[in-house]
Design a protein around this motif. Structure first.
Motif, PDB file in Angstrom:
ATOM      1  N   THR A  68       3.906  24.237  -8.978  1.00 15.67           N
ATOM      2  CA  THR A  68       4.044  23.960  -7.546  1.00 15.67           C
ATOM      3  C   THR A  68       4.664  25.148  -6.821  1.00 15.67           C
ATOM      4  O   THR A  68       4.176  25.563  -5.770  1.00 15.67           O
ATOM      5  N   ILE A  69       5.725  25.706  -7.380  1.00 11.91           N
ATOM      6  CA  ILE A  69       6.385  26.863  -6.763  1.00 11.91           C
ATOM      7  C   ILE A  69       5.415  28.039  -6.658  1.00 11.91           C
ATOM      8  O   ILE A  69       5.367  28.723  -5.624  1.00 11.91           O
ATOM      9  N   ASP A  70       4.622  28.276  -7.704  1.00  7.08           N
ATOM     10  CA  ASP A  70       3.646  29.365  -7.665  1.00  7.08           C
ATOM     11  C   ASP A  70       2.641  29.158  -6.541  1.00  7.08           C
ATOM     12  O   ASP A  70       2.295  30.091  -5.816  1.00  7.08           O
ATOM     13  N   TRP A  71       2.174  27.925  -6.386  1.00  9.26           N
ATOM     14  CA  TRP A  71       1.200  27.635  -5.340  1.00  9.26           C
ATOM     15  C   TRP A  71       1.839  27.829  -3.962  1.00  9.26           C
ATOM     16  O   TRP A  71       1.254  28.457  -3.083  1.00  9.26           O
ATOM     17  N   VAL A  72       3.046  27.292  -3.762  1.00  9.54           N
ATOM     18  CA  VAL A  72       3.731  27.428  -2.469  1.00  9.54           C
ATOM     19  C   VAL A  72       4.010  28.898  -2.166  1.00  9.54           C
ATOM     20  O   VAL A  72       3.845  29.347  -1.031  1.00  9.54           O
ATOM     21  N   SER A  73       4.401  29.661  -3.166  1.00  6.43           N
ATOM     22  CA  SER A  73       4.659  31.082  -2.970  1.00  6.43           C
ATOM     23  C   SER A  73       3.402  31.798  -2.480  1.00  6.43           C
ATOM     24  O   SER A  73       3.461  32.605  -1.542  1.00  6.43           O
ATOM     25  N   GLY A  74       2.267  31.493  -3.077  1.00  8.25           N
ATOM     26  CA  GLY A  74       1.002  32.087  -2.631  1.00  8.25           C
ATOM     27  C   GLY A  74       0.656  31.689  -1.205  1.00  8.25           C
ATOM     28  O   GLY A  74       0.206  32.525  -0.408  1.00  8.25           O
ATOM     29  N   ALA A  75       0.892  30.428  -0.862  1.00  6.74           N
ATOM     30  CA  ALA A  75       0.623  29.963   0.498  1.00  6.74           C
ATOM     31  C   ALA A  75       1.545  30.658   1.495  1.00  6.74           C
ATOM     32  O   ALA A  75       1.114  31.025   2.597  1.00  6.74           O
ATOM     33  N   LEU A  76       2.809  30.856   1.124  1.00  7.10           N
ATOM     34  CA  LEU A  76       3.740  31.564   2.006  1.00  7.10           C
ATOM     35  C   LEU A  76       3.305  33.013   2.222  1.00  7.10           C
ATOM     36  O   LEU A  76       3.425  33.538   3.332  1.00  7.10           O
ATOM     37  N   GLU A  77       2.825  33.649   1.162  1.00  7.96           N
ATOM     38  CA  GLU A  77       2.343  35.026   1.310  1.00  7.96           C
ATOM     39  C   GLU A  77       1.194  35.069   2.315  1.00  7.96           C
ATOM     40  O   GLU A  77       1.118  35.973   3.144  1.00  7.96           O
ATOM     41  N   GLN A  78       0.293  34.081   2.255  1.00  7.95           N
ATOM     42  CA  GLN A  78      -0.792  34.010   3.230  1.00  7.95           C
ATOM     43  C   GLN A  78      -0.229  33.823   4.632  1.00  7.95           C
ATOM     44  O   GLN A  78      -0.703  34.442   5.582  1.00  7.95           O
ATOM     45  N   LEU A  79       0.767  32.957   4.761  1.00  9.89           N
ATOM     46  CA  LEU A  79       1.387  32.701   6.056  1.00  9.89           C
ATOM     47  C   LEU A  79       1.955  33.988   6.635  1.00  9.89           C
ATOM     48  O   LEU A  79       1.777  34.283   7.820  1.00  9.89           O
ATOM     49  N   LEU A  80       2.614  34.770   5.820  1.00  8.44           N
ATOM     50  CA  LEU A  80       3.226  36.007   6.290  1.00  8.44           C
ATOM     51  C   LEU A  80       2.191  37.060   6.674  1.00  8.44           C
ATOM     52  O   LEU A  80       2.463  37.929   7.495  1.00  8.44           O
ATOM     53  N   GLU A  81       1.009  36.972   6.098  1.00  8.83           N
ATOM     54  CA  GLU A  81      -0.060  37.913   6.439  1.00  8.83           C
ATOM     55  C   GLU A  81      -0.796  37.491   7.698  1.00  8.83           C
ATOM     56  O   GLU A  81      -1.559  38.269   8.251  1.00  8.83           O
ATOM     57  N   GLN A  82      -0.616  36.262   8.159  1.00  2.72           N
ATOM     58  CA  GLN A  82      -1.335  35.712   9.313  1.00  2.72           C
ATOM     59  C   GLN A  82      -0.331  35.279  10.376  1.00  2.72           C
ATOM     60  O   GLN A  82      -0.034  34.105  10.489  1.00  2.72           O
ATOM     61  N   PRO A  83       0.197  36.217  11.173  1.00  4.05           N
ATOM     62  CA  PRO A  83       1.291  35.875  12.071  1.00  4.05           C
ATOM     63  C   PRO A  83       0.917  35.081  13.323  1.00  4.05           C
ATOM     64  O   PRO A  83       1.788  34.555  13.979  1.00  4.05           O
ATOM     65  N   ASP A  84      -0.370  34.975  13.682  1.00  2.00           N
ATOM     66  CA  ASP A  84      -0.660  34.249  14.910  1.00  2.00           C
ATOM     67  C   ASP A  84      -0.576  32.738  14.673  1.00  2.00           C
ATOM     68  O   ASP A  84      -0.844  32.250  13.572  1.00  2.00           O
ATOM     69  N   PRO A  85      -0.175  31.977  15.706  1.00  2.00           N
ATOM     70  CA  PRO A  85       0.071  30.541  15.545  1.00  2.00           C
ATOM     71  C   PRO A  85      -1.134  29.763  15.019  1.00  2.00           C
ATOM     72  O   PRO A  85      -0.983  28.831  14.255  1.00  2.00           O
ATOM     73  N   ASP A  86      -2.348  30.129  15.414  1.00  2.00           N
ATOM     74  CA  ASP A  86      -3.513  29.387  14.952  1.00  2.00           C
ATOM     75  C   ASP A  86      -3.697  29.547  13.446  1.00  2.00           C
ATOM     76  O   ASP A  86      -3.986  28.588  12.745  1.00  2.00           O
TER      77      ASP A  86
END
Length: 194
Positions: A68-86
């Motif tokens: 679970t932590i590995d999956w969430v970490s990957g999702a957070l990395e995506q979030l940080l690469e996509q800074p616009d609200p949409d």
């Protein structure tokens, strides 16, 4: 720590069966009262198979948590690469769909029945990404205020996710994601309507 084995389909199936069995057992009793024999009976594997993969019940639980932590970490990395609200909305929706798809495991992991340290580990992972504070704040926000907003947003989001899991996902993942975004981003609902 889970023992290193080649991840064949059979190995993946066996690990998943043991993980599912542990989650089922945790729904009825605390981890300290679950025996390897009981788990093996539930997973339909023998003890030697269990010990080929894990050192003990807690090791199996940590394997579930680590996945679970590995999956969430990957999702957070995506979030940080996509800074616009949409884009952030899409990532949060993706996380909510993951939670919905893995509800039986996450319902237990997010409850007091499992390892109490998991939620702290999850929060530590999120708090460890200081860039999130910058992306969730308007330009020129005081860094201390930004940190407080992020901690409030993360704690509130986890509380909402726990409630969502406890109510057997009465709301759609998209609804939960929208609420998280609206509550986390300054002017979140206004941004959504533009």
């Amino acid at each position: 720590m889970a023992k290193e084995l080649t991840e064949s389909r059979r190995t993946q199936y066996t690990r998943r069966a043991m993980q599912d069995a542990l989650v089922e057992l945790l729904a009825d009793k605390p981890i300290g009262r679950i025996t390897v024999k009981e788990l093996c009976d539930r997973a339909d594997v023998n003890r030697s198979t269990f010990y080929a993969h894990y050192d003990g019940i807690e090791d199996l639980l940590h394997d579930i948590e680590n996945d679970t932590i590995d999956w969430v970490s990957g999702a957070l990395e995506q979030l940080l690469e996509q800074p616009d609200p949409d884009s952030m909305r899409h990532i949060v929706e993706h996380i909510c769909r993951y939670i919905a798809d893995n509800r039986s495991h996450l319902r237990i992991l997010m409850s007091p029945k499992a390892d109490a340290g998991f939620q702290q580990q999850l929060l530590g992972l999120i708090y460890g990404h200081g860039d999130i504070a910058a992306q969730l704040q308007p330009q020129g926000t005081d860094p201390a205020e930004a940190e407080m907003r992020v901690r409030f947003a993360v704690s509130g989001s986890i509380g909402l996710l726990q409630h969502w899991l406890a109510t057997d996902l009465e709301a759609a993942p998209e609804t939960v994601a929208r609420i998280i975004i609206e509550m986390s981003l300054p002017g979140g609902s206004a941004r959504r309507e533009e």
